[in-house]
Structure formats: structure tokens, C-alpha cells
Design a protein around this motif. Sequence first.
Motif, mmCIF file in Angstrom:
data_model
loop_
_atom_site.group_PDB
_atom_site.id
_atom_site.type_symbol
_atom_site.label_atom_id
_atom_site.label_comp_id
_atom_site.label_asym_id
_atom_site.label_seq_id
_atom_site.Cartn_x
_atom_site.Cartn_y
_atom_site.Cartn_z
ATOM 1 N N LEU A 1 0.829 -1.204 0.000
ATOM 2 C CA LEU A 1 0.000 0.000 0.000
ATOM 3 C C LEU A 1 0.863 1.253 0.000
ATOM 4 N N GLU A 2 1.916 1.268 0.783
ATOM 5 C CA GLU A 2 2.803 2.429 0.816
ATOM 6 C C GLU A 2 3.505 2.653 -0.522
ATOM 7 N N ALA A 3 3.620 1.603 -1.325
ATOM 8 C CA ALA A 3 4.285 1.710 -2.627
ATOM 9 C C ALA A 3 3.334 2.042 -3.766
ATOM 10 N N GLY A 4 2.016 2.066 -3.500
ATOM 11 C CA GLY A 4 1.057 2.399 -4.549
ATOM 12 C C GLY A 4 0.273 1.226 -5.095
ATOM 13 N N PHE A 5 0.426 0.032 -4.500
ATOM 14 C CA PHE A 5 -0.413 -1.110 -4.858
ATOM 15 C C PHE A 5 -1.662 -1.089 -3.969
ATOM 16 N N THR A 6 -2.842 -1.275 -4.555
ATOM 17 C CA THR A 6 -4.066 -1.283 -3.756
ATOM 18 C C THR A 6 -4.800 -2.620 -3.776
ATOM 19 N N ARG A 7 -4.408 -3.535 -4.645
ATOM 20 C CA ARG A 7 -4.950 -4.908 -4.658
ATOM 21 C C ARG A 7 -3.786 -5.872 -4.856
ATOM 22 N N VAL A 8 -3.865 -7.021 -4.177
ATOM 23 C CA VAL A 8 -2.819 -8.023 -4.308
ATOM 24 C C VAL A 8 -3.428 -9.358 -4.727
ATOM 25 N N GLY A 9 -2.747 -10.040 -5.630
ATOM 26 C CA GLY A 9 -3.065 -11.413 -5.966
ATOM 27 C C GLY A 9 -2.145 -12.315 -5.166
ATOM 28 N N GLU A 10 -2.686 -12.969 -4.133
ATOM 29 C CA GLU A 10 -1.863 -13.808 -3.262
ATOM 30 C C GLU A 10 -1.875 -15.245 -3.779
ATOM 31 N N PHE A 11 -0.750 -15.629 -4.397
ATOM 32 C CA PHE A 11 -0.537 -16.962 -4.954
ATOM 33 C C PHE A 11 -0.126 -17.837 -3.768
ATOM 34 N N HIS A 12 -1.130 -18.404 -3.096
ATOM 35 C CA HIS A 12 -0.978 -18.935 -1.739
ATOM 36 C C HIS A 12 -0.816 -20.459 -1.774
ATOM 37 N N TYR A 13 0.421 -20.914 -1.542
ATOM 38 C CA TYR A 13 0.635 -22.364 -1.595
ATOM 39 C C TYR A 13 1.127 -22.975 -0.296
ATOM 40 N N LEU A 14 1.227 -22.208 0.770
ATOM 41 C CA LEU A 14 1.600 -22.745 2.078
ATOM 42 C C LEU A 14 0.299 -23.073 2.818
ATOM 43 N N HIS A 15 -0.037 -24.374 2.912
ATOM 44 C CA HIS A 15 -1.358 -24.774 3.396
ATOM 45 C C HIS A 15 -1.348 -25.531 4.722
ATOM 46 N N HIS A 16 -0.329 -26.348 4.981
ATOM 47 C CA HIS A 16 -0.416 -27.335 6.047
ATOM 48 C C HIS A 16 0.561 -27.058 7.186
ATOM 49 N N ASP A 17 0.473 -27.891 8.222
ATOM 50 C CA ASP A 17 1.353 -27.772 9.381
ATOM 51 C C ASP A 17 2.772 -28.194 8.996
ATOM 52 N N ARG A 18 3.695 -28.030 9.924
ATOM 53 C CA ARG A 18 5.114 -28.233 9.610
ATOM 54 C C ARG A 18 5.429 -29.646 9.116
ATOM 55 N N ASP A 19 4.679 -30.637 9.605
ATOM 56 C CA ASP A 19 4.933 -32.018 9.176
ATOM 57 C C ASP A 19 4.124 -32.410 7.946
ATOM 58 N N THR B 1 0.825 -32.254 7.765
ATOM 59 C CA THR B 1 -0.532 -32.629 8.140
ATOM 60 C C THR B 1 -1.469 -31.435 7.980
ATOM 61 N N PRO B 2 -2.618 -31.618 7.364
ATOM 62 C CA PRO B 2 -3.562 -30.501 7.275
ATOM 63 C C PRO B 2 -3.994 -30.042 8.664
ATOM 64 N N TYR B 3 -4.187 -28.735 8.822
ATOM 65 C CA TYR B 3 -4.754 -28.209 10.050
ATOM 66 C C TYR B 3 -6.194 -28.695 10.198
ATOM 67 N N ALA B 4 -6.710 -28.627 11.437
ATOM 68 C CA ALA B 4 -8.106 -29.021 11.676
ATOM 69 C C ALA B 4 -9.032 -28.286 10.711
ATOM 70 N N ASP B 5 -8.741 -27.024 10.467
ATOM 71 C CA ASP B 5 -9.390 -26.263 9.401
ATOM 72 C C ASP B 5 -8.395 -26.201 8.261
ATOM 73 N N ILE B 6 -8.670 -26.900 7.184
ATOM 74 C CA ILE B 6 -7.707 -26.964 6.084
ATOM 75 C C ILE B 6 -7.410 -25.580 5.518
ATOM 76 N N GLY B 7 -8.315 -24.622 5.784
ATOM 77 C CA GLY B 7 -8.105 -23.261 5.312
ATOM 78 C C GLY B 7 -7.478 -22.341 6.344
ATOM 79 N N GLU B 8 -6.830 -22.898 7.375
ATOM 80 C CA GLU B 8 -6.236 -22.088 8.435
ATOM 81 C C GLU B 8 -5.320 -21.001 7.885
#
Length: 459
Positions: free
Chosen positions: A108-126, A128-135
Motif C-alpha cells: 500500500l505504501e508503494a502504490g499497490f491497492t490490490r494483491v493477488g496472493e498466490f498462496h501455496y503454504l497450506h499445512h502444518d510443519r509435518d 498434516t492438514p490443520y483441523a481447518d484446512i483453510g487455516e
Amino acid sequence: MTVLWCGSVLLPEGWAREVRVTLADGRIVGIAAGVAPQAGDERHAVVIPGLPNLHSHAFQRAMAGLSEVRGPAGDSFWTWRDQMYRAVDRLDPEDVEAIAALAYVEMLEAGFTRVGEFHYLHHDRDGTPYADIGELSARIAAAASSTGIALTLLPVFYAHGGFGGAAPGHGQRRFINDVAGFGRLMEAAGRAIRDLPDAVLGLAPHSLRAATAEEIAAILPLTDGPIHIHVAEQMKEVEDCLAFSGARPVDYLYDHAPVDERWCLIHATHMTEAETQRLAKSGAVAGLCPITEANLGDGIFPGGRFAELGGRYGVGSDSNVRIDAAEELRLLEYSQRFSQRARNVMALAAGASTGRLLFDTALAGGTQALGAQALGSQVLGAEAGIAVGRPADLVSLDAGTPSLHGKAGNALIDGWIFAGGAPVDAVWRNGAKLVEGGRHQARAAVEAGYRRVLDKLAG
């Protein structure tokens, strides 16, 4: 209701002077040019639309500056990737949210007002999916909510470690889903962003290395939003795709998927002339990340040729090693100058402003790639600008900085991109003023949280 009186404003029909812009309910509801300010008006020198950042891996912001030591056998994208996997191993959900919040403040400070978050970090360290897979999707949504940035969430389907369905490696265990699990993840991601204003849900097969053609076909019906994919970023990827299929990555993708205007091909660095034409003609957006592509040694996108073909493109901050909207555009042009030994390559026509053309094209391409057209974008056809009915996602440039002194019209954009300095003064998103004097209103608290994460990772 907020009223801004602006010395110069970029409207769809061009630059206008002495303009009152009225904001209400997250929209621009009134514009009057050639008028004097009234009592209570906020005064600003130069106001332009905010830019979309079409590609981010927010968690990688915590790696910035920590991968700049040469290894014993030379460094490459692939050795950097190993470092990234090691960093991922140490992140908890609270860490992911804190890192993303700082990245979004800086955007935002740089002039971006929308972000496309290419989100591939989904699970716990081992793995295993979190109890809520969308955590972790919910953590990204929380970071967007607390900072105010508009979010296009792109949950990533990642199933394999190489072409042909190769088994994933240990370092990829936090990314992995099968098609059924990914369907549940998409449902959870939809719930996570439900209450965010103007949020968009798309999806992203990570790459042709990580998703087979059959899996890509199976997940496409899960959204009617944008579809993003990494492709042809590195020559090794091209070589591996040729060995697997006999085709180069961009050709293979077009032969096996219904690529159209909903798609954004991230990087697409290494293309033949035929592939470049294919991408340009399809209406898909090339998602370019010049700072990251330079940092990782990816190569140079054929930008001049792609622009000649009428190709659509936008820019993103990718690894977030540095977050700067103007610098992404500047480096895009400068990379073309390096490769072609020419100047003003992306402007195409004599007399055209390079900065203005870069800005307009990135605004249009990013808006398309992030699925924001249906929300009433800052772009109407080829006409970028501020207009009644469009989102109140605005950036004020500080005309008191030397880089903008004495400039008017398109020279203001050229000065912002090419003359250096940091002239972003204020930013509004959805009508709310989030940045003032170049500083996000939540920076102190967000920065403190980020510092705690860095101290933990260093311990």
C-alpha cells in the motif's frame, strides 16, 4: 463522504487540473474539474489510480536479504528454492499472518491497492492438514483485513515434485493436496474471504511441474474466477518439459488447457516467437515480476515483442524481496533496454510516454488478471483513470519531491517511475485513507509483529 481537491488527476480522457473528487461508500461518486477548493476539502497535488500487484508469495518477505550469500557450487533459482523450503519449515500460522501484514503494508505504501496472493503454504510443519484446512488462507485474509488491501486469493494446487506426476520432495510437504483435498481447501478459502470488501477467489495450479494436465482439468470447475500458473520461468523447466513431453512449457499448456482471458501466466520468461504470439493472441495476461526475476536470475521476458503483438501484462512483487510499484515498471523497461540495446522500448510509438504506457497497461492487465473487472475497475477498455462509479482506490504522489518538480501530465508518471525517490504520499483503498505522509496507519503495530517473527526465526 470525503472530498479531495487535486492539482492534477488522471481521468479516462486524460489529465485534468484543479479537480474535486468526491468519495462515498468505497466509490468515486463525483468529479468536477477546473474548480476551486472548498472548505473541508483535502488537498493533494497529483492523484492516480492504485495499481494491482498480480503476484505475491507474502511469506517470502521474511527471506529478503537472507539469501544473498554465494554457495560453494554457485547459486541459482534452484538453490534459492532449497533455502525457501528451509524457511517454510519454521513458520507457524501467527508468523504467516504477521509477515503477510507487513508485506501488505509495504504494498500500500508503494502504490499497490490490490494483491493477488498466490498462496501455496497450506499445512502444518509435518505436512498434516490443520483441523481447518483453510487455516493459513484465513491468516492471509486476516492480514488483508487488518491492512485494508484488496485481496484476490489464489489457493494453489500443488501435488508433485516434477513433470509427469513425480513424487513431491520433503521440502514440499506443506504445499501438497490431491484434487479432493483441494476442493475442501477452496471451500474454506471462500469462507475466509467472505467478509472482505471486494475480495475475489481464483485458483492456481502451481506449475506444470506440480500439477498434471489431468489434475488441472479437474480443478478448473472449482472457480469462475481468475486462474494463475507459473510457467517457463527457468531454462531447466523448459528442458525438463521437453524431455517429458517433447513440447516447451507454454506450448504444452496451450495444448492441454483452455487458456483464455481468465488466465495469467506468471513469468513466461523463456518463450519462442510462436509461443509469444500464442500468449498474446489468447488474451491471457503475462504476469511479470521484474525485481524477483532479476533477483533469482530467471532471465528477461520478451517484453518489446510481446507489446508489439498487443499482449496484455501486469506486474507483481512475487518473492517480495523489494516492494515498489514504480521500480517493477522501471525494471521491466530497463530489462528490455539491456537486452535490445535501445531506449523506450515498451512505448512502441514515437512521442509516446514510456511511463504512462507501462502504467496503463499494468493497470489494465493487473485488473483483468485479478478478476476485478466485475467490481467496476479503474480501467474502461484502454482508458485508465479515475471516474465516477469506479473504486475509490487512489494514490497521491508528493509533487514536492525533486523527481516530480516542474512536471505535468504524463511527465508526472515518467518522473514517478524513472526519476527515483519515493513520492507516494497518500493511499486510499475502498475510500478509506490508509497511507498518509508515505506511512501506513498501522505500520508501527504491524512492524512490531514482523520483528517478533524475525527474532524467532533468528533464534
